[in-house]
Design a protein around this motif. Structure first.
Motif, mmCIF file in Angstrom:
data_model
loop_
_atom_site.group_PDB
_atom_site.id
_atom_site.type_symbol
_atom_site.label_atom_id
_atom_site.label_comp_id
_atom_site.label_asym_id
_atom_site.label_seq_id
_atom_site.Cartn_x
_atom_site.Cartn_y
_atom_site.Cartn_z
ATOM 1 N N ASN A 16 14.260 -23.924 16.246
ATOM 2 C CA ASN A 16 15.166 -25.299 16.063
ATOM 3 C C ASN A 16 15.915 -24.498 14.589
ATOM 4 O O ASN A 16 15.387 -23.815 13.772
ATOM 5 N N THR A 17 17.471 -25.137 14.610
ATOM 6 C CA THR A 17 18.476 -24.098 13.910
ATOM 7 C C THR A 17 18.045 -24.483 12.512
ATOM 8 O O THR A 17 17.823 -23.647 11.761
ATOM 9 N N VAL A 18 17.917 -25.450 12.961
ATOM 10 C CA VAL A 18 18.169 -26.325 10.589
ATOM 11 C C VAL A 18 16.524 -25.511 10.201
ATOM 12 O O VAL A 18 16.518 -25.198 9.066
ATOM 13 N N SER A 19 15.279 -26.216 10.836
ATOM 14 C CA SER A 19 14.051 -25.921 10.271
ATOM 15 C C SER A 19 13.504 -25.053 10.375
ATOM 16 O O SER A 19 12.715 -24.082 9.688
ATOM 17 N N GLU A 20 14.070 -23.772 11.668
ATOM 18 C CA GLU A 20 14.044 -22.941 11.554
ATOM 19 C C GLU A 20 12.553 -22.774 12.739
ATOM 20 O O GLU A 20 12.224 -21.915 12.397
ATOM 21 N N ASN A 21 11.942 -23.622 12.557
ATOM 22 C CA ASN A 21 9.886 -23.416 13.018
ATOM 23 C C ASN A 21 10.290 -23.278 14.695
ATOM 24 O O ASN A 21 11.528 -22.911 15.123
ATOM 25 N N ILE A 22 9.403 -22.069 14.889
ATOM 26 C CA ILE A 22 9.194 -21.659 16.346
ATOM 27 C C ILE A 22 8.587 -22.208 17.496
ATOM 28 O O ILE A 22 8.039 -23.493 17.306
ATOM 29 N N ILE A 23 9.899 -22.572 18.735
ATOM 30 C CA ILE A 23 8.722 -23.507 19.695
ATOM 31 C C ILE A 23 9.112 -22.848 20.952
ATOM 32 O O ILE A 23 9.452 -22.395 21.430
ATOM 33 N N ASN A 24 7.678 -23.449 21.605
ATOM 34 C CA ASN A 24 7.325 -22.839 22.668
ATOM 35 C C ASN A 24 8.342 -22.470 24.199
ATOM 36 O O ASN A 24 8.626 -23.396 24.015
ATOM 37 N N PRO A 25 8.896 -21.677 24.348
ATOM 38 C CA PRO A 25 9.688 -21.489 25.266
ATOM 39 C C PRO A 25 9.591 -21.970 26.651
ATOM 40 O O PRO A 25 10.477 -22.755 27.471
#
Length: 567
Positions: A163-172
């Motif tokens: 997520n560009t804003v939060s920089e949380n990583i998400i399962n692709p």
């Protein structure tokens, strides 16, 4: 069978609901080969959860890496470890994709990065940030080539979606990337833990493994146990994808007590800042001793992971005398393939009156306080909340070895270890460094700061430390050609470097008196210079290389070679 179908239906709906949050056809695959994974999202790594997918590249380097959607290059970083050569692309839909362990970038970007490296006279670039008009990219454009740079265990592509804003990583995989998987997870072993002072399991107060039996079709059974007080469980479990033999992590873990969910955890998304709590999520002590990770199906009080959902009593089971319990632990992969262990438990008051005595020392740690202790020539200092819980610290200095408790306890922050080295001469101090002795035969250099008669380091690892001498120069070996040799057809200069003491710190290469870029493969200990970097003038050339270790010992290699220019 009916209950199994219902549970599978519910899981599919949960995954489908998660997928609805994310665009399904926006991102393409970053490679034009069948997707096989050597590492899954969220699987357990050293001190962190894996933040992306490790995509196999058929044991090759140099495969085309494609931009997975329109956007622009927002950041590039080249470093010796970590992601090695990495590129970050911002997309207009609010996500950023990351591509790591690259061998090189496309021609335009590669030319720019090398200009920076030559300007800085450094392989590492640090973070380079760009505006949207510097390197715009289109979906399907080749932006780089796969490699094995950085802290990679072999050729592969590390791929992330953030997520560009939060920089949380998400399962692709939640964005529609497909990996064939019809295999259920595999349970390797099961542990039970006594979590209260009055807890007993099979008359024991300590944790131990419970035998399990694979009964087929993803079902396992455990031996019946009798227990009292508050207990918890942990499992060692892995998953495999089709057409691959390597072990990967599972997507979710769930625990039911008499059919009611007490515990649930999955790896849909997380932040980098919380990834450190993996060391509370697993049985850290067991891992440090035996190199096998057990995921607990209960949550420690200090664990701030956001990946848990609707826990009852944090997954801890308070057993009542005279009641029987059916415990079921369910592991699922992303595709919903599941395996489960059934554990029969009888609530029975223990006749054992033995209570494990708490270890006490003169060094009491109250986790929320700052602590500083000194013994002989050694001082240790712990900031507030370095420890996750209060304890008595084992601190000894004996025969130049400092024992700081045991490495089986995880820390939230780094502490400072300081040595007074006033008894050593100036020359001796130059050759001294602080070493970690977790593996006594292979002392590991600890980044050592030196200030007059004080040496100190910061670390998040407890255990044994000492001061070590290093008076050996690094070794340098020229590969594939000798001094005064013609090498007209050679495309590279390769040199092998090594150090038996404090380890390699730096190197500097020049060609005809001017700095040249050499890439260091620390796994093979080989430095490589590519002749395509600069046009040589004349046929005779002088190559110089200076290599230094972490205490300042240096060695120099100088070689003359001859090379005709081939048009």
């Amino acid at each position: 069978m009916k209950h199994l179908v219902i549970k599978l239906f519910l899981f599919i709906n949960i995954v489908s609901s998660s997928q609805e949050k994310y665009p399904q056809d926006y991102f393409r695959s970053p490679l034009d080969i069948p997707i096989l994974l050597s590492g899954s999202f969220g699987e357990l790594r050293s001190n962190h959860f894996h933040a992306g997918l490790d995509i196999k590249t058929q044991n090759k380097q140099g495969l085309d890496v494609f931009t997975t959607a329109n956007g622009y290059v927002s950041r590039i970083k080249v470093q010796q470890f970590g992601y090695g050569k990495a590129i970050y692309i911002k997309h207009p839909n609010g996500y950023t994709t990351v591509y790591g362990h690259l061998s090189k970038f496309n021609a335009k970007i590669e030319k720019y990065i090398k200009s920076i490296q030559y300007k800085k006279e450094s392989y590492a670039t640090g973070n380079l940030y760009f505006k949207d008009d510097k390197f715009p990219v289109e979906k399907g454009e080749v932006i780089a080539f796969s490699g094995d740079t950085g802290g990679s265990g072999g050729p592969h592509l590390h791929y992330e979606i953030r997520n560009t804003v939060s920089e949380n990583i998400i399962n692709p995989l939640l964005f529609g990337l497909k990996v064939k998987d019809t295999k259920s997870p595999t349970f390797q072993s099961l542990k039970v833990y006594s979590l209260s002072a009055d807890a007993r399991v099979n008359q024991q107060q300590k944790s131990f493994q419970i035998p399990i039996k694979n009964t087929g079709n993803g079902t396992y059974t455990a031996d019946r146990i009798t227990a009292s007080g508050i207990i918890g469980f942990g499992v060692s479990v892995f998953d495999r994808f089709n057409d691959a033999t390597n072990k990967n992590g599972v997507y979710s873990l769930e625990m039911l007590v008499n059919g009611k969910r007490f515990y649930y955890h999955d790896v849909e998304t997380f932040s980098f800042s919380e990834s450190k709590f993996l060391n509370l999520h697993i049985d850290y002590e067991h891992y440090k001793k035996y190199k096998r990770r057990y995921q607990k199906t209960y949550k420690e009080t200090a664990n701030k992971l956001s990946t848990y959902e609707k826990l009852i009593n944090n997954g801890k089971i308070n057993l009542k005398k005279g009641l029987n319990y059916s415990i079921q632990i369910i592991a699922k992969d992303f595709e919903g393939n599941s395996s489960s262990i059934k554990i029969p438990v009888a609530g029975k008051q223990s006749n054992s009156i033995f209570t494990q005595l708490e270890d006490t020392t003169n060094y009491k740690i109250v986790a929320q306080n700052f602590h500083k202790f000194k013994k002989k020539n050694v001082t240790i200092a712990f900031p507030k909340n370095t420890f996750y819980e209060d304890l008595f610290l084992d601190f000894k200095v004996d025969k130049e070895i400092v024992k700081i408790h045991t490495p089986t306890i995880p820390l939230d922050k780094s502490f400072t270890l300081t040595f007074n080295v006033s008894k050593y001469s100036g020359l001796e101090r130059q050759q001294l460094y602080i070493a970690n002795l977790e593996y006594p035969k292979y002392p590991r250099y600890q980044y050592t700061r030196k200030k007059d008669s004080t040496f100190y380091t910061t670390t998040k690892t407890l255990g044994n430390y000492t001061l070590r001498f290093d008076n050996h120069k690094p070794k340098i070996k020229l590969l594939y050609f000798k001094d005064q040799q013609w090498i007209t057809n050679s495309k590279t200069i390769k040199v092998k470097i090594s150090d038996v003491g404090s380890g390699i710190k730096d190197y500097r290469a020049t060609l005809d008196g001017k700095w040249v870029l050499m890439e260091y493969n620390h796994k093979k200990r080989i430095l490589t210079y590519n002749f395509s970097d600069k046009k040589l003038v004349g046929s005779k050339h002088i190559f110089n290389l200076v290599v230094s270790d972490n205490v300042g010992n240096t060695n120099t290699l100088s070689a003359t070679f001859f090379k005709k220019q081939i048009n």
